[in-house]
Motif scaffolding. Structure first.
Motif, PDB file in Angstrom:
ATOM      1  N   TYR A 199     -12.401 -15.076  16.846  1.00 11.91           N
ATOM      2  CA  TYR A 199     -11.711 -14.887  15.568  1.00 11.91           C
ATOM      3  C   TYR A 199     -11.819 -13.427  15.167  1.00 11.91           C
ATOM      4  O   TYR A 199     -12.920 -12.882  15.088  1.00 11.91           O
ATOM      5  N   TYR A 200     -10.671 -12.783  14.942  1.00  8.81           N
ATOM      6  CA  TYR A 200     -10.697 -11.382  14.510  1.00  8.81           C
ATOM      7  C   TYR A 200     -10.857 -11.347  13.004  1.00  8.81           C
ATOM      8  O   TYR A 200      -9.903 -11.504  12.249  1.00  8.81           O
ATOM      9  N   TYR A 201     -12.088 -11.119  12.604  1.00 11.25           N
ATOM     10  CA  TYR A 201     -12.426 -11.197  11.181  1.00 11.25           C
ATOM     11  C   TYR A 201     -12.022  -9.942  10.413  1.00 11.25           C
ATOM     12  O   TYR A 201     -11.490 -10.011   9.316  1.00 11.25           O
ATOM     13  N   GLU A 202     -12.328  -8.773  10.961  1.00  9.96           N
ATOM     14  CA  GLU A 202     -12.149  -7.510  10.251  1.00  9.96           C
ATOM     15  C   GLU A 202     -10.692  -7.331   9.807  1.00  9.96           C
ATOM     16  O   GLU A 202      -9.764  -7.628  10.557  1.00  9.96           O
ATOM     17  N   LYS A 203     -10.521  -6.821   8.597  1.00  7.79           N
ATOM     18  CA  LYS A 203      -9.173  -6.602   8.056  1.00  7.79           C
ATOM     19  C   LYS A 203      -9.069  -5.164   7.575  1.00  7.79           C
ATOM     20  O   LYS A 203      -9.470  -4.818   6.466  1.00  7.79           O
ATOM     21  N   HIS A 204      -8.505  -4.319   8.425  1.00  8.62           N
ATOM     22  CA  HIS A 204      -8.360  -2.900   8.109  1.00  8.62           C
ATOM     23  C   HIS A 204      -7.094  -2.647   7.302  1.00  8.62           C
ATOM     24  O   HIS A 204      -6.112  -3.385   7.398  1.00  8.62           O
ATOM     25  N   LEU A 205      -7.126  -1.571   6.541  1.00  3.99           N
ATOM     26  CA  LEU A 205      -5.971  -1.136   5.761  1.00  3.99           C
ATOM     27  C   LEU A 205      -5.462   0.193   6.295  1.00  3.99           C
ATOM     28  O   LEU A 205      -6.224   0.988   6.868  1.00  3.99           O
ATOM     29  N   SER A 206      -4.187   0.449   6.098  1.00  2.00           N
ATOM     30  CA  SER A 206      -3.616   1.751   6.435  1.00  2.00           C
ATOM     31  C   SER A 206      -4.077   2.788   5.410  1.00  2.00           C
ATOM     32  O   SER A 206      -4.716   2.458   4.398  1.00  2.00           O
ATOM     33  N   TYR A 207      -3.733   4.046   5.648  1.00  2.00           N
ATOM     34  CA  TYR A 207      -4.061   5.103   4.693  1.00  2.00           C
ATOM     35  C   TYR A 207      -3.526   4.763   3.307  1.00  2.00           C
ATOM     36  O   TYR A 207      -4.222   4.909   2.301  1.00  2.00           O
ATOM     37  N   TRP A 208      -2.290   4.284   3.252  1.00  7.46           N
ATOM     38  CA  TRP A 208      -1.681   3.972   1.967  1.00  7.46           C
ATOM     39  C   TRP A 208      -2.364   2.770   1.315  1.00  7.46           C
ATOM     40  O   TRP A 208      -2.529   2.727   0.102  1.00  7.46           O
ATOM     41  N   GLY A 209      -2.776   1.805   2.123  1.00  5.16           N
ATOM     42  CA  GLY A 209      -3.518   0.672   1.586  1.00  5.16           C
ATOM     43  C   GLY A 209      -4.869   1.082   1.044  1.00  5.16           C
ATOM     44  O   GLY A 209      -5.329   0.583   0.008  1.00  5.16           O
ATOM     45  N   LEU A 210      -5.522   2.013   1.733  1.00  4.89           N
ATOM     46  CA  LEU A 210      -6.815   2.516   1.264  1.00  4.89           C
ATOM     47  C   LEU A 210      -6.671   3.284  -0.047  1.00  4.89           C
ATOM     48  O   LEU A 210      -7.506   3.148  -0.946  1.00  4.89           O
ATOM     49  N   LYS A 211      -5.625   4.091  -0.147  1.00  4.85           N
ATOM     50  CA  LYS A 211      -5.403   4.836  -1.397  1.00  4.85           C
ATOM     51  C   LYS A 211      -5.178   3.882  -2.566  1.00  4.85           C
ATOM     52  O   LYS A 211      -5.668   4.115  -3.679  1.00  4.85           O
ATOM     53  N   LYS A 212      -4.470   2.804  -2.329  1.00  3.71           N
ATOM     54  CA  LYS A 212      -4.268   1.805  -3.374  1.00  3.71           C
ATOM     55  C   LYS A 212      -5.580   1.116  -3.727  1.00  3.71           C
ATOM     56  O   LYS A 212      -5.867   0.862  -4.904  1.00  3.71           O
ATOM     57  N   LEU A 213      -6.393   0.839  -2.710  1.00  5.93           N
ATOM     58  CA  LEU A 213      -7.669   0.166  -2.916  1.00  5.93           C
ATOM     59  C   LEU A 213      -8.579   0.960  -3.847  1.00  5.93           C
ATOM     60  O   LEU A 213      -9.309   0.372  -4.656  1.00  5.93           O
ATOM     61  N   VAL A 214      -8.562   2.280  -3.752  1.00 10.57           N
ATOM     62  CA  VAL A 214      -9.483   3.121  -4.526  1.00 10.57           C
ATOM     63  C   VAL A 214      -8.777   3.813  -5.700  1.00 10.57           C
ATOM     64  O   VAL A 214      -9.301   4.783  -6.251  1.00 10.57           O
ATOM     65  N   SER A 215      -7.630   3.311  -6.101  1.00 11.89           N
ATOM     66  CA  SER A 215      -6.789   4.008  -7.071  1.00 11.89           C
ATOM     67  C   SER A 215      -7.409   4.135  -8.458  1.00 11.89           C
ATOM     68  O   SER A 215      -6.980   4.985  -9.251  1.00 11.89           O
ATOM     69  N   HIS A 216      -8.412   3.300  -8.782  1.00  9.58           N
ATOM     70  CA  HIS A 216      -9.024   3.424 -10.105  1.00  9.58           C
ATOM     71  C   HIS A 216     -10.206   4.393 -10.103  1.00  9.58           C
ATOM     72  O   HIS A 216     -10.933   4.487 -11.081  1.00  9.58           O
ATOM     73  N   PHE A 217     -10.391   5.124  -9.011  1.00  7.48           N
ATOM     74  CA  PHE A 217     -11.356   6.220  -8.927  1.00  7.48           C
ATOM     75  C   PHE A 217     -10.601   7.544  -8.803  1.00  7.48           C
ATOM     76  O   PHE A 217      -9.443   7.572  -8.378  1.00  7.48           O
ATOM     77  N   LYS A 218     -11.272   8.633  -9.117  1.00  9.36           N
ATOM     78  CA  LYS A 218     -10.773   9.953  -8.769  1.00  9.36           C
ATOM     79  C   LYS A 218     -11.260  10.264  -7.367  1.00  9.36           C
ATOM     80  O   LYS A 218     -12.471  10.287  -7.113  1.00  9.36           O
ATOM     81  N   CYS A 219     -10.341  10.480  -6.452  1.00 10.64           N
ATOM     82  CA  CYS A 219     -10.686  10.600  -5.032  1.00 10.64           C
ATOM     83  C   CYS A 219     -10.815  12.065  -4.617  1.00 10.64           C
ATOM     84  O   CYS A 219      -9.879  12.851  -4.756  1.00 10.64           O
TER      85      CYS A 219
END
Length: 269
Positions: A199-219
């Motif tokens: 079972y492939y458990y890990e779920k990676h995000l693209s660059y754009w997905g990562l930016k959305k994930l951390v959008s409530h922080f100042k990066c």
């Protein structure tokens, strides 16, 4: 990689025969998947890079800072961090890894505990720094984890966020080309055909997905700075600026940032 401190039931484990194969639950026993979590040199190198980045960001030593490390596993990284900061609290759902950490690393400013990254026991505004290094792809809900990180950080506190890009040639957990970009149903079959798992458990995000994930922080991006000065940040063993790999990484960082295999960000609350 993290869940509640309560002991879990075996029925929650994922396996090929499970009726819930298509559903992502918690990923238990991660330290048992190979020797990576017990690699003393590799884990210490990661810790020294974390310290170098954080010292650069804060402009000096970290003696007065408190750290929460999510997914601390066997405690090797925490033992290094504890030499540079006031306190380190390390949490993970991996019971064997926590037991190993408690047995092998004991200092007054270092604490290990079972814990859930999506439902942290720590109070609001508690920590100066949260370490979230290669963890987001392992939790059932990475957005909920990021909300918890934001909650426990003090105002002005930061998260050291190291994350892999879904758009990478080789998936590092299983050493299989293009695994992370495949539809999940195909990825499960690919793993089984390669005899690397069920079972492939890990779920990676693209660059754009990562930016959305951390959008409530100042990066604050450190990726480009680290590629430009690998010796300063202790990554010369991975990126030699004189070799092809190092030159390619710098080229991609300048012209195709979205295509880099991973990122180091300081996320400010």
């Amino acid at each position: 990689m993290l869940t509640s401190p309560h002991k879990y039931n075996e029925k929650n484990k994922m396996s090929a025969s499970s009726a819930n194969l298509a559903q992502r639950g918690y990923q238990y026993g991660f330290s048992e998947n190979g020797n990576a979590m017990y690699d003393l040199t590799g884990r210490q190198r990661k810790a020294h890079t974390m310290i170098a980045v954080l010292q650069d960001y804060f402009g000096g030593n970290l003696n007065s800072r408190s750290i929460l490390n999510l997914g601390g596993s066997t405690g090797i990284i925490d033992s290094v961090l504890a030499q540079h900061v006031q306190t380190v609290t390390s949490v993970d759902i991996d019971e064997k890894a926590i037991a190993y950490a408690q047995q092998h690393f004991s200092t007054p400013n270092l604490q290990f505990a079972l814990g859930d990254a999506m439902n942290l026991a720590q109070a609001n505004n508690t920590f100066d720094i949260v370490i979230c290094s290669q963890v987001y792809e392992h939790v059932p809900d990475s957005a909920q984890m990021m909300q918890e990180i934001h909650r426990v950080l003090k105002p002005g506190g930061v998260c050291y966020f190291a994350a892999s890009n879904r758009l990478m040639w080789n998936e590092p957990h299983y050493n299989l080309p293009l695994l992370s970009v495949m539809p999940r149903s195909i990825a499960h079959s690919y793993l089984r055909l390669a005899h690397k798992g069920d079972y492939y458990y890990e779920k990676h995000l693209s660059y754009w997905g990562l930016k959305k994930l951390v959008s409530h922080f100042k990066c604050h991006d450190y990726t480009t700075r680290m590629l430009a000065s690998p010796l300063q940040f202790g990554i010369e063993y991975m990126v030699n600026p004189d070799h092809f790999k190092g030159k390619l990484a710098k080229f991609l960082a300048k012209y195709c940032f979205w295509s880099l295999p991973g990122y180091i960000w300081i996320l400010e609350k």
